[in-house]
Design a protein around this motif. Structure first.
Motif, PDB file in Angstrom:
ATOM      1  N   GLN A 229       0.820  -1.314  -0.024  1.00 18.65           N
ATOM      2  CA  GLN A 229      -0.113  -0.073   0.043  1.00 18.65           C
ATOM      3  C   GLN A 229       0.841   1.410  -0.061  1.00 18.65           C
ATOM      4  O   GLN A 229       0.371   2.203   0.034  1.00 18.65           O
ATOM      5  CB  GLN A 229      -0.986   0.186   1.246  1.00 18.65           C
ATOM      6  N   THR A 230       2.229   1.214  -0.008  1.00 19.36           N
ATOM      7  CA  THR A 230       3.227   2.379  -0.152  1.00 19.36           C
ATOM      8  C   THR A 230       3.392   2.661  -1.362  1.00 19.36           C
ATOM      9  O   THR A 230       4.065   1.803  -2.265  1.00 19.36           O
ATOM     10  CB  THR A 230       4.267   2.054   0.840  1.00 19.36           C
TER      11      THR A 230
ATOM     12  N   ASP B  23      -6.147   1.133   3.206  1.00 20.71           N
ATOM     13  CA  ASP B  23      -6.672  -0.364   2.845  1.00 20.71           C
ATOM     14  C   ASP B  23      -7.566  -0.618   1.974  1.00 20.71           C
ATOM     15  O   ASP B  23      -7.823  -1.644   1.273  1.00 20.71           O
ATOM     16  CB  ASP B  23      -6.588  -1.203   3.945  1.00 20.71           C
TER      17      ASP B  23
ATOM     18  N   THR C 229       5.987   5.040  -3.680  1.00 23.39           N
ATOM     19  CA  THR C 229       7.139   5.893  -3.468  1.00 23.39           C
ATOM     20  C   THR C 229       7.379   6.474  -5.046  1.00 23.39           C
ATOM     21  O   THR C 229       7.097   6.041  -5.934  1.00 23.39           O
ATOM     22  CB  THR C 229       8.341   5.055  -3.362  1.00 23.39           C
TER      23      THR C 229
ATOM     24  N   TRP D 238       4.342   7.745   0.223  1.00 26.91           N
ATOM     25  CA  TRP D 238       2.865   7.886   1.130  1.00 26.91           C
ATOM     26  C   TRP D 238       2.296   6.479   1.244  1.00 26.91           C
ATOM     27  O   TRP D 238       2.169   5.776  -0.017  1.00 26.91           O
ATOM     28  CB  TRP D 238       2.054   8.847   0.550  1.00 26.91           C
ATOM     29  N   THR D 239       1.641   6.116   2.353  1.00 22.85           N
ATOM     30  CA  THR D 239       0.955   4.649   2.538  1.00 22.85           C
ATOM     31  C   THR D 239      -0.568   5.045   2.373  1.00 22.85           C
ATOM     32  O   THR D 239      -0.959   5.782   2.953  1.00 22.85           O
ATOM     33  CB  THR D 239       1.183   4.102   3.793  1.00 22.85           C
TER      34      THR D 239
ATOM     35  N   SER E 104      -6.514  10.059  -1.881  1.00 21.28           N
ATOM     36  CA  SER E 104      -5.256   9.285  -2.445  1.00 21.28           C
ATOM     37  C   SER E 104      -4.865   9.738  -3.770  1.00 21.28           C
ATOM     38  O   SER E 104      -3.845   9.643  -3.820  1.00 21.28           O
ATOM     39  CB  SER E 104      -5.657   7.874  -2.391  1.00 21.28           C
TER      40      SER E 104
END
Length: 177
Positions: A22-23, A39, A25, A35-36, A68
């Motif tokens: 879920q990260t 879920d 980069t 950023w993560t 997101s």
């Protein structure tokens, strides 16, 4: 209702995106940001686009979907072009100077106010009454600009203080005789 999350995030050339669980980069010429993601959101890379989808139809999933997508788009924009905020100092004797990487501001107090630049953020003082804050992380640039403004916000009678470039300060009428 708009669906910001449905729009794909375009990845320009020179930017590398790595998805590890879920990260996310993002690495580019101006730096690296990570950023993560929540879920409830799934991230997939298709060619030069990054697609985000909600895993279920819950209210939280819909909220996190658009958030997101916007945060990842800001990360891509930050590592390519960067973000900049400009502050103006208005008032007699109000001025700013650089002391190494730190910013020293005279704002009418009995002492100078020194502000250290956080990691990834740089200060520049093109004029004594102007401060430019630049960096790859939009949130960090905006936060340090707000902290500096909070030291001496513009007052409504004379308009003195630290303000954003182009900010309109509502002026009040003074006492009448």
């Amino acid at each position: 209702m708009s669906r910001i999350g449905k729009k794909a995030v375009a990845i320009p050339s020179g930017v590398n995106i790595t998805i590890d669980g879920q990260t996310v980069t993002v690495k580019g010429p101006k730096g690296q940001l990570a950023w993560t993601i929540a879920d409830e959101i799934a991230v997939t890379q298709e060619g030069s686009d990054l697609l985000l989808t909600a895993r279920d139809e819950s209210k939280r999933a819909k909220s996190m979907w658009g958030l997101s997508r916007t945060l990842i788009d800001n990360m891509v924009q930050g590592v390519t072009a960067g973000f900049e905020e400009t502050l103006e100092l208005v008032g007699v004797g109000y001025r700013a100077t650089m002391k190494g990487t730190a910013l020293s501001i005279q704002l009418g107090f009995s002492h100078d106010v020194n502000v250290e630049a956080p990691a990834g953020v740089t200060f520049a003082v093109p004029k004594q009454t102007e401060i430019k804050i630049a960096g790859a992380d939009k949130q960090a640039v905006g936060e340090i600009a707000a902290k500096i403004r909070r030291i001496r916000p513009p007052e409504p009678y004379k308009g003195k203080g630290v303000r954003y470039a182009g900010e309109k300060v509502r002026r009040k009428e003074g006492k009448k005789k």
